[in-house]
Write an enzyme that holds these catalytic residues in place. Sequence first.
Site, PDB file in Angstrom:
ATOM      1  CB  SER A 195      -0.946   0.027   1.211  1.00 28.12           C
ATOM      2  OG  SER A 195      -0.206   0.098   2.420  1.00 28.12           O
ATOM      3  CG  ASP A 242      -2.526  -7.536  11.311  1.00 32.86           C
ATOM      4  OD1 ASP A 242      -1.310  -7.640  11.035  1.00 32.86           O
ATOM      5  OD2 ASP A 242      -2.945  -7.197  12.431  1.00 32.86           O
ATOM      6  CE1 TYR A 268      13.048  -3.238   9.083  1.00 34.24           C
ATOM      7  CE2 TYR A 268      15.378  -2.646   9.062  1.00 34.24           C
ATOM      8  CZ  TYR A 268      14.193  -2.868   8.390  1.00 34.24           C
ATOM      9  OH  TYR A 268      14.144  -2.738   7.024  1.00 34.24           O
ATOM     10  CE  LYS A 313      13.263  -6.243   7.038  1.00 36.80           C
ATOM     11  NZ  LYS A 313      12.277  -6.740   6.061  1.00 36.80           N
TER      12      LYS A 313
END
Length: 226
Positions: free
Chosen positions: A10, A52, A145, A149
Amino acid sequence: MKNIVVTGASRGIGFELIQLYAKRNYNVLAISRNINPIQKLNIKNITALSIDISEEKEIQKVLNFVKTNWKKVDILINNAGKLVNKPFYKTSTEEFMDVYKVNVFAVAEITRVLIPFFTKGSHIVTISSMGGIQGSVKFPGLSAYSSSKGAVITLSELLAEEYKNSGVSFNVLAIGAVQTEMLSEAFPDYKAPLSAIEMAQYILNFSLTGNQFYNGKVLQVSSTTP
């Protein structure tokens, strides 16, 4: 005609990417919690699915769509990401879990439910970060984060080995800083050297041809050092 699934569609890289695929007349399943920007594009070969992905049961909607409408998936782009910028000692277990639910567990679950629909030549591309590369410069505040990753890099390497005889390829793009909404929210004053559309173009090309040359690999896509 290729069938493409893109998460985090989005805004940012994902939003640009689904439009690039659509221009090639591919079928695109665009996944995001907020599908309003996707629907406003009004592009006939893009289907927006409000999900979600941090909720495992919601991922069943992806399975149901593909089973009903496509029967096969040529390309999966695991692009959705969640970032928390906070000192480690202030980062709670819940915040770690929230990041991992999107960046790791959802990647694993979406890939798992789509395994039966991958065929010889299918390419699964997971978008990681330079922060997940061992030995790269790390930025304070990104403990959840960057570690997440790193986790998906290892996951993709493992899947490439497990499915190496199927003709399905699993690769990772560890990207550097790109000027996206997520980056601006986490680092308001930072200006990245690349735009979302520039990175989307690279990902498009890699997803279409990279599996001819790579499997189980992580490519570092960054124009800066560090």
